[in-house]
Write an enzyme that holds these catalytic residues in place. Structure first.
Site, PDB file in Angstrom:
ATOM      1  N   GLU A  95      -7.366   6.727  -1.069  1.00  0.00           N
ATOM      2  CA  GLU A  95      -6.790   7.432   0.087  1.00  0.00           C
ATOM      3  C   GLU A  95      -7.781   8.158   0.911  1.00  0.00           C
ATOM      4  O   GLU A  95      -7.852   7.881   2.387  1.00  0.00           O
ATOM      5  CB  GLU A  95      -5.776   8.529  -0.428  1.00  0.00           C
ATOM      6  CG  GLU A  95      -4.275   7.928  -0.867  1.00  0.00           C
ATOM      7  CD  GLU A  95      -3.502   9.178  -1.107  1.00  0.00           C
ATOM      8  OE1 GLU A  95      -2.299   8.943  -0.665  1.00  0.00           O
ATOM      9  OE2 GLU A  95      -3.719   9.913  -1.820  1.00  0.00           O
ATOM     10  N   HIS A 134       0.483   7.018  -2.051  1.00  0.00           N
ATOM     11  CA  HIS A 134       0.746   8.498  -2.376  1.00  0.00           C
ATOM     12  C   HIS A 134       2.003   8.629  -3.512  1.00  0.00           C
ATOM     13  O   HIS A 134       1.483   9.335  -4.290  1.00  0.00           O
ATOM     14  CB  HIS A 134       1.413   9.167  -1.036  1.00  0.00           C
ATOM     15  CG  HIS A 134       1.259  10.572  -1.055  1.00  0.00           C
ATOM     16  ND1 HIS A 134       0.365  11.194  -0.997  1.00  0.00           N
ATOM     17  CD2 HIS A 134       2.239  11.406  -1.302  1.00  0.00           C
ATOM     18  CE1 HIS A 134       0.718  12.648  -0.875  1.00  0.00           C
ATOM     19  NE2 HIS A 134       1.944  12.731  -1.408  1.00  0.00           N
ATOM     20  N   ASN A 140      -3.646 -26.785  -4.481  1.00  0.00           N
ATOM     21  CA  ASN A 140      -4.243 -28.290  -4.251  1.00  0.00           C
ATOM     22  C   ASN A 140      -4.116 -28.486  -2.531  1.00  0.00           C
ATOM     23  O   ASN A 140      -4.931 -29.194  -2.053  1.00  0.00           O
ATOM     24  CB  ASN A 140      -3.255 -29.254  -4.956  1.00  0.00           C
ATOM     25  CG  ASN A 140      -3.645 -29.662  -6.396  1.00  0.00           C
ATOM     26  OD1 ASN A 140      -4.960 -29.233  -6.628  1.00  0.00           O
ATOM     27  ND2 ASN A 140      -2.896 -30.286  -6.907  1.00  0.00           N
TER      28      ASN A 140
END
Length: 688
Positions: free
Chosen positions: A68, A46, A415
Site C-alpha cells: 500500500e 486494505h 494456443n
C-alpha cells in the site's frame, strides 16, 4: 455439524478479494486514469491487510502494508500506472496469495525483491504531478484554516464485527488536527449495559484542508454500520493538537450543548445552524440510504460449503429414483388415489430437482475472469499485443462443469496466442491492426451451453497439418480428405505443428487433453477456420453432470439411455433400409445418414422387433442413426459413475437406476459417432 475453521473462512474471502484486486489492476493497465479502479484495488488491499492481522497472518499484513505504501503515489495521482508497474503489482498479489495459501513455499527474499521493484517504479524519478507543500504544524493562535465538522454514530454491534471506533478516530487525526468530544448521552446504567455494544457517539472538528473523499476512505469499511453527518467548517481558530487518548481521558472543557455553534458554509449558499442540530446537506449521507443498505444485507447470499451441495444433489437423485419407482407401481395398479399422490410427488420431486440444480449453477464469468491474467502475461512474454474480450459472463453452468472447464480453456487460449495470433511485423504486412484479439464467449443453446474461443490471427495452416499427419503415418500420402477431417488430426495424441519445443507448445499434449476432457463431460468440440482471418473453437457442453433428461430405449432384453440433448429426431426403419444391410445409410429427407444397429454392437440375443426404430443423434455437424427395438420414452436420469473395473468400456458414459430397481447404461454419444465415422471410412476405402 462442525463450524468452519476461521482461517479457512479468511482464505475463502481472501480468494475473492484477490480476484477483485487482479481485475482492478488489469483494468488499470487499460484505463490508467480511472480513479475508481485505484480505489477498488486499495479497498481490496486494505481488507486483506486488516483481516490478515486479525487472523494471525502477520507476514501478510506487513507485506500488504508495504505494498500500500509503495503504491500510494498512484492513489494520490502523482504518477500514472505503467504496464511495468502493473506487472510488479500483480507479482505482489501472487506473493500475498502464496503467503496465505502456502506460506512454506515463500521466501522473504522474494517479497523484498518485489517491494524493491515497486518502490523503484514509483520513485521520484518517475513523472510526477506537482506536490502540494504541507502546512507547518498548527499551534495555539495559528492562522485561520478551513476544516470539517463530523457527527459519528456507530451501530451498537460494530465492536462485534471487529471494528474499533478509536482506531478509526486515530486514522482521522492523521488527516490533521482534530478536536474530539465523546457524547455519553446513550450510555445506560451498569446493570443494563452489554459489554460488547458501543454506546458512545463522537462530535469531531477536523482542522485540515482535505477533501471529503479522504474522510470517506477512513470510514470505508464501516459505512453500513454508522451514521456520518459531515459539513464544512468556517474559518476558525485551530486548537493545538492534543493526543486522542489524552483527550478522551480528560473531562471536556465544556459540554457539547454549551459549545459555540459555528456557521455552516456551503458552496451554494451560507446557512447558519447550531452544530448539534446540523442536518446533512450536499456532503451528507442521508439516513434512508443507510437503511436501504441494511435491508440489502438482510437478503445477502449465504456461503455454503460445496460438499453440502454435492450431498444435497445426491439425496435429490435418490428421491428422483424413488419417485420413478412409485410412478411405475401406481401405473401398474388401479387405485386412483395412489396415482394422484404419485403425480403430486413427481411434480414436487421435479421442482426440488430444478431448485437444487439451480443452487449449483455458477455464472461462467467467475471462470472467464481467471484468464485475463493469463492473456496479460502471455502477451508480455511473447511480445504480442493482445486484446481480451469476454461476453456471456452471466451464462450459468453447474459448478462441477466450471471446475472441469478451466484446464481446456487454458490450453485453447495459450494456443490461440502462441499459434494463432501473428507477431507485430506479420500482422502489419497483412494489413491488420498491431493488436491481436481473443474473444471468449458463452451462450445458452437449448439444453447446452456453447463456449467459444475465437482469435483474429492467421487461421489454421491446413497444408502443414496434412504434411505432419503424413509424416507421422496417420494418413497415406495423397489420401482424399476434407479440410474438416484434416483439422481433426490436431486432437491426435502427440500431434503438434510447432517448429520448436518451447515452454508454451511443441510437445503435442494440449489439444488431445482438451478433447478428452470435453468428451468426459459429455460434450463435443468443433473447429472452424478462415485463412488469414482466424480460428474459432466451439465447446458444446451440457448444463450439468448430475441429472439429465434422457431417452429410454430397449435393445433386445436390455434398456439403455441416450442423452436427450443429443437426440434430433426418431424415424422408423423402413423395409428398404432393412434390405441395404451392406450399406447402412438412411435417406433422411434427401440426406444420407449412417446408422448403427445397436443389436449387433450389444450382441443382443433373440429375434429383433418387426418395426425397429432409428434415433438420429448428432454431435457438432455429424449425424448418426441408432437402430433400437423400442423407444420407451422420456426418463429423468440420475447419472451414476461406472466403477474403475469398467474404465476401459468406452461405449458407456455412466449408468442409472430405473423405477423397477434395475440398472440402465447411458450411451456415450461421442463414442458412437466416432464408431459410425470409422465404419463409413472403411466402407469408402473398400469401395475404392
Amino acid at each position: 455439524m462442525s463450524a468452519m475453521d476461521p482461517t479457512e473462512v479468511f482464505r475463502q474471502e481472501a480468494s475473492e478479494l484477490f480476484e477483485v484486486l487482479e481485475g482492478a489492476l488489469l483494468d488499470l493497465g487499460q484505463r490508467p486514469d480511472d480513479r475508481e479502479l485505484v480505489d477498488s484495488a486499495f479497498r481490496a488491499l486494505h481488507t486483506i491487510k486488516g483481516s490478515g492481522a486479525m487472523f494471525g497472518f502477520d507476514k501478510v499484513a506487513s507485506f500488504t502494508h508495504e505494498f500500500e505504501t509503495a503504491f500510494d503515489r498512484v492513489r494520490k495521482g502523482e504518477i500514472k500506472p505503467t504496464q511495468e508497474l502493473i506487472s510488479v503489482a500483480l507479482a505482489a498479489k501472487d506473493y500475498i496469495r502464496a503467503l496465505i495459501e502456502d506460506p512454506q513455499s515463500t521466501d522473504d527474499i522474494i517479497g523484498e525483491a518485489i517491494l524493491d521493484d515497486l518502490r523503484r517504479f514509483v520513485s521520484s524519478d518517475q513523472p510526477a504531478a506537482p506536490e502540494i507543500e504541507e502546512a507547518p504544524p498548527l499551534v495555539p493562535g495559528a492562522r485561520k484554516q478551513a476544516g470539517w465538522h463530523l457527527n459519528l454514530e456507530f451501530e451498537s454491534h460494530v465492536l462485534r464485527n471487529g471494528s474499533n471506533p478509536l482506531d478509526l478516530l486515530e486514522d482521522l487525526c492523521k488527516l490533521g488536527p482534530c478536536f474530539v468530544v465523546p457524547i455519553t448521552d446513550g450510555i445506560p446504567f451498569l446493570d443494563e449495559m452489554e459489554p460488547e455494544d458501543c454506546y458512545l457517539k463522537w462530535d469531531v472538528k477536523l482542522h485540515a484542508a482535505c477533501d471529503k473523499d479522504a474522510i470517506d476512505d477512513v470510514f470505508m469499511f464501516v459505512q453500513d454500520e454508522m451514521k456520518l453527518t459531515l459539513s464544512p467548517l468556517e474559518h476558525v481558530e485551530a486548537p493545538a493538537p492534543v493526543p486522542l487518548f489524552q483527550l478522551l481521558d480528560e473531562e471536556p472543557a465544556a459540554p457539547l450543548a454549551e459549545m459555540p455553534a459555528p456557521a455552516v458554509e456551503l458552496a451554494a449558499a451560507p446557512v447558519e445552524q447550531p452544530v448539534a442540530k446540523a442536518e446533512p446537506k450536499s456532503e451528507s449521507k442521508p439516513e434512508p440510504k443507510a437503511e436501504a443498505k441494511r435491508d440489502d444485507r438482510g437478503i445477502a447470499t449465504v456461503r455454503v460449503q460445496a460438499e453440502r451441495l454435492d450431498e444435497l444433489m445426491d439425496r435429490v437423485g435418490e428421491l428422483v429414483i424413488a419417485q420413478a419407482r412409485l410412478t411405475q407401481l401406481a401405473a401398474a395398479g388401479s387405485d386412483l388415489s395412489i396415482k394422484m399422490i404419485a403425480e403430486e410427488i413427481e411434480r414436487l420431486a421435479s421442482s426440488l430437482r430444478d431448485t437444487t440444480m439451480g443452487a449449483r449453477l455458477v455464472p461462467i464469468g467467475s471462470l472467464f475472469g481467471r484468464f485475463r491474467r493469463l492473456v496479460h502475461d502471455l502477451s508480455r512474454d511473447l511480445s504480442k499485443p493482445v486484446e481480451f474480450v469476454t461476453s456471456g459472463e452471466d451464462t450459468e453452468l453447474d459448478k462441477t462443469m466450471i471446475e472441469c472447464l478451466a484446464d481446456p480453456l487454458v490450453h485453447l487460449i495459450r494456443n490461440a496466442i502462441d499459434h494463432g495470433i501473428e507477431d507485430t511485423a506479420t500482422r502489419a504486412a497483412s494489413g491488420k491492426t498491431e493488436q491481436g484479439r481473443i474473444e471468449l464467449a458463452a451462450v445458452h443453446s437449448g439444453a447446452q451451453v456453447l463456449v467459444t474461443v475465437k482469435d483474429n490471427g492467421g487461421g489454421l495452416n491446413t497444408a502443414r497439418i496434412r504434411a505432419k499427419a503424413e509424416e507421422q503415418g496417420l494418413i497415406a500420402a495423397g489420401a482424399v480428405l476434407t479440410d474438416h477431417e484434416i483439422h481433426q488430426f490436431l486432437f491426435h495424441p502427440g500431434f503438434s505443428t510447432a517448429q520448436t519445443i518451447s515452454a508454451l507448445s511443441g510437445r503435442g499434449v494440449g489439444m488431445d487433453v482438451v478433447k478428452r476432457t470435453i468428451e468426459n463431460m459429455r460434450g463435443s468440440i468443433d473447429l472452424s477456420t478462415r485463412s488469414g482471418q482466424g480460428t474459432t473453437v466451439t465447446l458444446r457442453l451440457p448444463l450439468t453432470l448430475a441429472i439429465i433428461e434422457g431417452l429410454l430405449i430397449r435393445v433386445g432384453e436390455g434398456r439403455y439411455i441416450i442423452p436427450l440433448s443429443a437426440v434430433e429426431e426418431c424415424v422408423e426403419l423402413t423395409a428398404e433400409d432393412e434390405r441395404s444391410r451392406g450399406r447402412n445409410f438412411l435417406n433422411v429427407r434427401g440426406n444420407l445418414v449412417p446408422f448403427l444397429r445397436l443389436r449387433e454392437i450389444m450382441s443382443a440375443s433373440g429375434v429383433p422387433d418387426r418395426h425397429q426404430k432409428t434415433i438420429i443423434i448428432s454431435t457438432g455437424e455429424t449425424r448418426v442413426g441408432l437402430v433400437a427395438d423400442q423407444i420407451i420414452g422420456n426418463h429423468q436420469t440420475v447419472i451414476k459413475s461406472l466403477s474403475k473395473l469398467h474404465s476401459d468400456v468406452t461405449m458407456f458414459s455412466g449408468a442409472t437406476i430405473l423405477g423397477d430397481g434395475t440398472a440402465a447404461l447411458i450411451l456415450d454419444v461421442a463414442q458412437l459417432v466416432a464408431l459410425a465415422q470409422s465404419k463409413v471410412e472403411k466402407h469408402i476405402s473398400e469401395a475404392a
